[in-house]
Motif scaffolding. Structure first.
Motif, PDB file in Angstrom:
ATOM      1  N   ARG A  93       1.021  -1.299   0.070  1.00  0.00           N
ATOM      2  CA  ARG A  93      -0.024  -0.033  -0.078  1.00  0.00           C
ATOM      3  C   ARG A  93       0.717   1.266   0.120  1.00  0.00           C
ATOM      4  N   LEU A  94       2.090   1.073  -0.345  1.00  0.00           N
ATOM      5  CA  LEU A  94       3.043   2.320  -0.548  1.00  0.00           C
ATOM      6  C   LEU A  94       2.497   3.328  -1.443  1.00  0.00           C
ATOM      7  N   GLY A  95       1.683   3.120  -2.518  1.00  0.00           N
ATOM      8  CA  GLY A  95       1.215   4.184  -3.144  1.00  0.00           C
ATOM      9  C   GLY A  95       0.284   4.971  -2.762  1.00  0.00           C
ATOM     10  N   ALA A  96      -0.167   4.689  -1.504  1.00  0.00           N
ATOM     11  CA  ALA A  96      -1.293   5.664  -0.780  1.00  0.00           C
ATOM     12  C   ALA A  96      -0.425   6.965  -0.520  1.00  0.00           C
ATOM     13  N   LEU A  97       0.677   6.742  -0.532  1.00  0.00           N
ATOM     14  CA  LEU A  97       1.334   8.121   0.159  1.00  0.00           C
ATOM     15  C   LEU A  97       1.082   9.158  -0.996  1.00  0.00           C
ATOM     16  N   THR A  98       0.925   8.720  -2.241  1.00  0.00           N
ATOM     17  CA  THR A  98       0.947   9.902  -3.273  1.00  0.00           C
ATOM     18  C   THR A  98      -0.555  10.118  -3.577  1.00  0.00           C
ATOM     19  N   ALA A  99      -1.539   9.402  -2.701  1.00  0.00           N
ATOM     20  CA  ALA A  99      -3.058   9.577  -2.764  1.00  0.00           C
ATOM     21  C   ALA A  99      -3.600  10.526  -1.859  1.00  0.00           C
ATOM     22  N   SER A 105     -13.013   3.327 -10.740  1.00  0.00           N
ATOM     23  CA  SER A 105     -11.868   2.574 -10.613  1.00  0.00           C
ATOM     24  C   SER A 105     -10.496   3.276 -11.383  1.00  0.00           C
ATOM     25  N   LEU A 106     -11.057   4.060 -12.290  1.00  0.00           N
ATOM     26  CA  LEU A 106      -9.910   4.701 -13.216  1.00  0.00           C
ATOM     27  C   LEU A 106      -9.359   6.145 -12.370  1.00  0.00           C
ATOM     28  N   LEU A 107     -10.512   6.669 -11.777  1.00  0.00           N
ATOM     29  CA  LEU A 107     -10.167   7.844 -11.161  1.00  0.00           C
ATOM     30  C   LEU A 107      -9.515   7.744  -9.532  1.00  0.00           C
ATOM     31  N   HIS A 108      -9.714   6.673  -9.012  1.00  0.00           N
ATOM     32  CA  HIS A 108      -8.844   6.678  -7.488  1.00  0.00           C
ATOM     33  C   HIS A 108      -8.473   5.009  -7.563  1.00  0.00           C
ATOM     34  N   GLY A 109      -9.097   3.952  -8.338  1.00  0.00           N
ATOM     35  CA  GLY A 109      -8.618   2.768  -7.744  1.00  0.00           C
ATOM     36  C   GLY A 109      -8.927   2.460  -6.302  1.00  0.00           C
ATOM     37  N   LYS A 110      -8.072   1.646  -5.847  1.00  0.00           N
ATOM     38  CA  LYS A 110      -8.019   1.234  -4.367  1.00  0.00           C
ATOM     39  C   LYS A 110      -7.104   2.299  -3.530  1.00  0.00           C
ATOM     40  N   CYS A 111      -6.853   3.569  -4.292  1.00  0.00           N
ATOM     41  CA  CYS A 111      -6.238   4.347  -3.623  1.00  0.00           C
ATOM     42  C   CYS A 111      -4.643   4.155  -3.352  1.00  0.00           C
ATOM     43  N   TYR A 112      -4.447   3.005  -3.538  1.00  0.00           N
ATOM     44  CA  TYR A 112      -2.792   2.845  -3.452  1.00  0.00           C
ATOM     45  C   TYR A 112      -2.373   1.977  -4.579  1.00  0.00           C
ATOM     46  N   ASP A 113      -2.944   1.368  -5.781  1.00  0.00           N
ATOM     47  CA  ASP A 113      -2.651   0.608  -6.816  1.00  0.00           C
ATOM     48  C   ASP A 113      -2.363   1.558  -7.812  1.00  0.00           C
ATOM     49  N   ARG A 114      -2.267   2.830  -7.701  1.00  0.00           N
ATOM     50  CA  ARG A 114      -1.774   3.778  -8.882  1.00  0.00           C
ATOM     51  C   ARG A 114      -0.646   4.721  -8.308  1.00  0.00           C
ATOM     52  N   TRP A 115       0.020   5.130  -9.019  1.00  0.00           N
ATOM     53  CA  TRP A 115       1.212   6.196  -8.557  1.00  0.00           C
ATOM     54  C   TRP A 115       0.811   7.423  -9.102  1.00  0.00           C
ATOM     55  N   PHE A 116       0.040   8.326  -8.321  1.00  0.00           N
ATOM     56  CA  PHE A 116      -0.817   9.428  -8.776  1.00  0.00           C
ATOM     57  C   PHE A 116       0.216  10.587  -9.129  1.00  0.00           C
ATOM     58  N   ASP A 117       1.561  10.482  -8.674  1.00  0.00           N
ATOM     59  CA  ASP A 117       2.545  11.600  -9.014  1.00  0.00           C
ATOM     60  C   ASP A 117       3.030  11.353 -10.341  1.00  0.00           C
ATOM     61  N   LYS A 118       2.955  10.323 -11.114  1.00  0.00           N
ATOM     62  CA  LYS A 118       3.366  10.090 -12.369  1.00  0.00           C
ATOM     63  C   LYS A 118       2.738  11.070 -13.441  1.00  0.00           C
ATOM     64  N   SER A 119       3.376  11.436 -14.491  1.00  0.00           N
ATOM     65  CA  SER A 119       2.571  12.029 -15.405  1.00  0.00           C
ATOM     66  C   SER A 119       1.469  11.637 -16.188  1.00  0.00           C
TER      67      SER A 119
END
Length: 781
Positions: A380-386, A443-457
Motif C-alpha cells: 500500500r505504498l502508493g497511498a502516500l501519493t494519494a 476505478s480509473l479515477l482513484h482505484g483502491k487508492c494505493y494501486d496507482r502512482w498518482f505522482d506520475k505524469s
C-alpha cells in the motif's frame, strides 16, 4: 539472479602469469548497441534543433541564397550595396594564404549567411504577426471575408511543407494582458443573472473601487511580467493552482481516460498490456523525434502550442513542503509496473532496440506468474501519493532519500510511465451495464487508492479481462494533450499492432530476456503508520465521490449541425437547462477553453451561464411558444460562441483576475473585490474532450471502436463535474461526478436530467416541431 549476470560485462582473475580477463561479448555488444542508440538520438535532436532554429525557412534554403548571391556577382551587379567589399576588407586572412577570388568567395559566403539569417527573422516575424490575427474566428460560419482568405493563403505560404512538432513555437504570439476595464465589464456581465439587485449593485461598487484604486497599479506589474515572460499566466497557473495544493491530488486534480465502449481487443491481460505499452513508446518516439504533426485548430491552418508535449513521458510530480516540483528526465528505457502489491522495473529496450509487443507480453506474463509476496509496507505504498502532500514530503525526505528505498523510488519516478496490472475486471458488459460503467470510471479515477502512482505524469491501468484506461496528473498538461496520446494508443493497439487469432500480441520472442526486476524496499514502522493515515484520507475522499457515465445515442452532432448551431453551445445550453431543473436556480458555470493559440498557453474559463442562456432556460420552463424559444436559443448560442472565442483569443475574464490577485499577494495588499471573485464556487464545472485524430479511426468499417472519453472529480463539494466527448455524428458520451456527502447532488439523477434536456432542446428546435406548431395555431384561429 538472471539480471545480475546480465549486468556483468567482464570478469577477471589474478593468476601467477598475470591478469586473466574473461570478456562477456554478449554484454559488451548490448552496451555498444545501447550507446549507439543514444548517439543516434542525440544526432536526431541536433538535427531537429537546426531545422526548428531556421523555421519557417529550411536548411537547404541557405544554399539557394548563397548560389543566388554568387550568381549576381558574376553578372557584375552587387546586391549587397558594397557590404561584400567591406567584409572582404576586414577578413582576418592575408593575400598570401588566400587568393583574391578566394577572399571574394568567403565574403559572399559570410554575406549570404547573414542575409539568410535576416530573412529567417523577417519570415518568422511575419508569421508571428499573421498568427496574431484572430478576426477569422469571429466571422459568421460560411461567410469568409477577403481579408481572411488572403490571411489563410499567407499563413500556408509561410508555414512550410513539413513542420516538425515544435516548429511553430517561436512563431506563436505571446499572450497579452487585456485592458482591466474590459475584464471588469465582462465579469459584471457574467454575474448579473446570478445576483440579486442589491448584490449586483454591491459587486459593481467593489469593481469600480478596485479599478480606480488598486487595479491599475496591479495591472502595471502584470504588463511588466507580460513583457518579460513568454506567457504571463501559465507559470503562475501551474504553481498556484496545482503545485502549491497541499491536499490530495487524487480526485481533486488527477483525471482519467477510458477504453473503447463496446470492444475489448483481447481478453488476455498481458497481451493488452504488451500492445498498450508498445503503442505508448511509439508515441514517445514520435514526440522525441518531433515527427508528430503540430496540432491545429480543427478545420484551419492555425497551429496550437505544443509545449505541453515536452513533459509527457519520464516525468513525476515530487512532493515538497510548501510546493511540489515537476521533475523531468530526458529519457528512460524502462517502465514501472505494479501487481498484487509488488513493484517491478521492466526494461523495454534490448541491445538498443524496442522490444516487440510479443516480448513485452512475455515479460508482463512473467510478472503475473510471479508468486513472490510484498515486503512489509510495500503493498500500500502508493497511498502516500494519494493522501496529503506534506506527510508524503516528510516521509520521502526522511526515509526515501538514500539506500535501497531511494533506488527503488528512482525507478518509479524516472520510468517512462507507470503501469498497474489490476486484478479487477471492468467494462460495460454484464447484468448491470450502467452500474458497471460507473464502477469502471471510479476505478480509473482513484482505484483502491494505493494501486496507482498518482505522482506520475500518467499511469496506465490494464484490468484482468483486458480492459484498459489511464489516470493523468494535471499539473504538467491539460486533457487535450493526454487525449491525443490516448487516441493514438487505442488506435495503434487495435488497428496497427493487432493480435493473433488466440488474442496474443504479434511478433517473436527472445526468451533469453532478463526477468523484470523486482524493486526492493525497507519500510520502517513509522512509514507504515503514515501509509495507513494517508490511505484513510484517500479512502474517505474516494468513497465520497459518485461517478456516472452514460452514452447518449438518440442523436449527435449530425442533427445538431442541421439546426445551424454549434454542437458545444447546444450541449452547454442543455446543461444549463438540466442544472436549473436540478437546483431550481442558476449557478456559476465553468467551461474549459484552450489558449494554445499563444505560446505556452493552457486554459481559460468560459462562463457559460449568461444572461442570454438564463432567459432561454426560463422561457423553456415557463412554456413559452416555439418561436420565442428558438429566438432566445439563437441569442444564447451566439453569446456562448462569442464568449468561447474571446476566451481562446486572450480576452477571457478569470485568468486575468487570477494573475491580478497573485500580484496583490506579492505586494502584500488586500483587495476585497479580488478576494470575493476568487472565492466564488464553480458549482457546475464542464469540459469537452474533442476527438482530434479522426483519421486514426474507421467509423464506417469499425463502428464499435468508439472511445468513451474521460472525466474528472467535482470541483465544488456541492457541485457537479461534467465531461463530454462528441463521437462521430450520432453519439455523445457524458461523465458526471459529484460528492455523496452533499445530499442534494446525485450524479445519476443529473445524468438523467441532461439526457432529457438534450431531447427537449431537439424537440423544441426541430423544424418538424415548428411546422406542427404553426398548423395547430392556424386551426385554433
Amino acid at each position: 539472479m538472471a539480471e545480475a549476470h546480465q549486468a556483468v560485462a567482464f570478469q577477471f582473475t589474478i593468476t601467477p602469469e598475470g591478469i586473466d580477463l574473461r570478456l562477456s561479448y554478449q554484454a559488451l555488444s548490448q552496451i555498444y548497441l545501447s550507446g549507439l542508440r543514444s548517439w543516434k538520438k542525440r544526432i536526431s535532436r541536433i538535427k531537429n534543433r537546426v531545422i526548428k532554429g531556421v523555421y519557417p525557412a529550411s536548411p537547404s534554403s541557405w544554399l539557394f541564397v548563397f548560389i543566388a548571391t554568387l550568381a549576381t556577382m558574376f553578372t557584375r551587379s552587387d546586391p549587397s550595396m558594397g557590404l561584400i567589399a567591406k567584409i572582404q576588407e576586414h577578413l582576418p586572412v592575408s593575400s598570401r594564404s588566400l587568393s583574391v577570388q578566394g577572399q571574394a568567395l568567403v565574403s559572399v559566403l559570410v554575406f549570404s549567411t547573414l542575409l539568410w539569417f535576416s530573412l529567417i527573422l523577417l519570415l518568422r516575424s511575419c508569421l508571428k504577426l499573421l498568427l496574431s490575427y484572430h478576426g477569422w474566428m469571429f466571422e459568421q460560419h460560411g461567410h469568409v471575408s477577403t481579408t481572411t482568405k488572403i490571411w489563410v493563403t499567407l499563413v500556408r505560404l509561410l508555414s512550410g511543407r513539413k513542420p516538425l512538432l515544435y516548429s511553430y513555437q517561436s512563431s506563436l504570439p505571446c499572450l497579452s494582458v487585456p485592458p482591466i476595464k474590459n475584464t471588469l465589464e465582462r465579469y459584471l456581465e457574467s454575474v448579473r443573472p446570478l445576483l440579486s439587485g442589491p448584490g449586483f449593485q454591491r459587486m459593481t461598487a467593489l469593481a469600480g473601487q478596485f479599478e480606480k484604486t488598486l487595479g491599475n497599479r496591479l495591472q502595471r506589474y502584470l504588463k511588466l511580467k507580460a513583457l518579460w515572460s513568454t506567457n504571463y499566466v501559465s507559470d503562475w497557473w501551474e504553481e498556484y493552482i496545482y503545485l502549491r495544493g497541499r491536499g490530495p491530488i487524487m480526485v481533486n486534480s488527477n483525471y482519467y481516460g477510458m477504453d473503447f465502449l463496446y470492444v475489448t481487443p483481447t481478453p488476455i491481460q498481458a497481451a493488452r498490456a504488451g500492445n498498450t505499452i508498445t503503442a505508448l513508446l511509439l508515441y514517445r518516439r514520435k514526440v522525441n523525434s518531433e515527427q508528430l504533426k503540430p496540432s491545429r485548430v480543427p478545420g484551419t491552418v492555425v497551429p496550437l502550442c505544443a509545449a505541453q508535449c515536452e513533459r509527457m513521458f519520464n516525468t513525476t510530480r515530487t512532493p515538497g513542503e510548501h510546493m511540489d516540483v515537476l521533475q523531468h528526465w530526458q529519457d528512460s528505457e524502462f517502465v514501472a509496473i505494479f501487481h498484487q502489491g509488488r513493484f517491478f522495473r521492466l526494461w523495454v529496450y534490448s541491445a538498443g532496440r524496442l522490444l516487440s509487443p510479443r516480448e513485452i507480453e512475455y515479460q508482463i506474463q512473467r510478472i503475473l506468474d510471479d508468486a513472490s509476496t510484498p515486503s512489509p509496507g510495500e503493498s500500500r505504498l502508493g497511498a502516500l501519493t494519494a493522501g496529503d502532500r506534506v506527510p508524503w514530503y516528510n516521509m520521502r525526505k526522511q526515509y526515501f532519500s538514500s539506500g535501497v528505498n531511494k533506488r527503488s523510488l528512482d525507478c518509479i519516478e524516472k520510468a517512462a510511465f507507470f503501469v498497474t496490472l489490476d486484478d479487477d475486471e471492468q467494462g460495460m458488459k454484464g447484468d448491470d451495464p450502467a452500474g458497471n460503467l460507473d464502477r469502471y470510471a471510479k476505478s480509473l479515477l482513484h482505484g483502491k487508492c494505493y494501486d496507482r502512482w498518482f505522482d506520475k505524469s500518467f499511469s496506465v491501468v490494464v484490468y484482468r479481462n483486458g480492459k484498459s484506461g489511464l489516470n493523468a496528473e494535471h499539473s504538467w498538461a491539460d486533457a487535450p494533450t493526454v487525449a491525443h496520446l490516448w487516441e493514438y494508443t487505442l488506435a495503434t493497439d487495435a488497428f496497427q499492432l493487432g493480435y493473433t487469432e488466440n488474442g496474443h500480441c504479434k511478433g517473436e520472442v527472445e526468451r533469453s530476456l532478463p526477468y523484470p526486476q523486482r524493486l526492493n524496499w525497507d519500510i520502517p514502522e513509522e512509514v507504515q503508520e503514515q501509509i495507513s493515515v494517508s490511505l484513510s484520507v484517500a479512502q474517505a475522499l474516494a468513497d465520497d465521490v459518485a461517478c456516472h457515465v452514460f452514452p447518449f445515442r438518440d442523436f449527435g452532432k449530425g442533427k445538431i449541425k442541421k439546426l445551424k448551431t454549434s454542437p458545444d453551445a447546444f450541449i452547454q445550453l442543455a446543461l444549463q437547462l438540466a442544472n436549473y431543473r436540478n437546483r431550481k436556480t442558476f449557478c456559476l458555470t465553468y467551461e474549459a477553453s484552450t489558449t494554445r493559440l499563444f505560446r505556452e498557453g493552457r486554459t481559460e474559463t468560459v462562463r457559460s451561464c449568461s444572461k442570454e442562456s438564463c432567459a432561454f432556460v426560463k422561457a423553456m420552463e415557463s412554456g413559452e411558444g416555439v418561436e420565442e424559444c428558438r429566438r432566445l436559443f439563437q441569442l444564447a448560442t451566439n453569446k456562448h460562441q462569442n464568449l468561447y472565442r474571446l476566451a481562446m483569443t486572450g480576452s477571457g475574464i478569470d485568468r486575468h483576475l487570477f494573475c491580478l490577485y497573485v500580484v496583490s499577494k506579492y505586494l502584500g495588499v488586500e483587495s476585497p473585490f479580488l478576494t470575493e471573485v476568487l472565492s466564488e464556487p464553480w458549482r457546475l464545472s464542464t469540459s469537452q474532450t474533442p476527438v482530434q485524430q479522426l483519421e486514426l479511426f474507421d467509423m464506417k468499417n469499425h463502428p464499435d471502436f468508439i472511445s468513451l472519453g474521460g472525466g474528472f472529480g467535482p470541483v465544488a463539494d456541492d457541485g457537479y463535474g461534467v465531461s463530454y466527448i462528441i463521437v462521430g455524428e450520432d453519439m455523445i458520451n457524458f461523465h458526471v461526478s459529484c460528492k455523496r456527502s452533499f445530499s442534494e447532488t446525485d450524479s445519476r439523477q443529473f445524468g438523467a436530467q441532461i439526457r432529457q434536456a438534450l431531447l427537449d432542446l431537439l424537440s423544441v428546435l426541430s423544424p418538424a416541431k415548428t411546422e406542427v406548431s404553426h398548423e395547430q395555431d392556424k386551426k385554433q384561429q
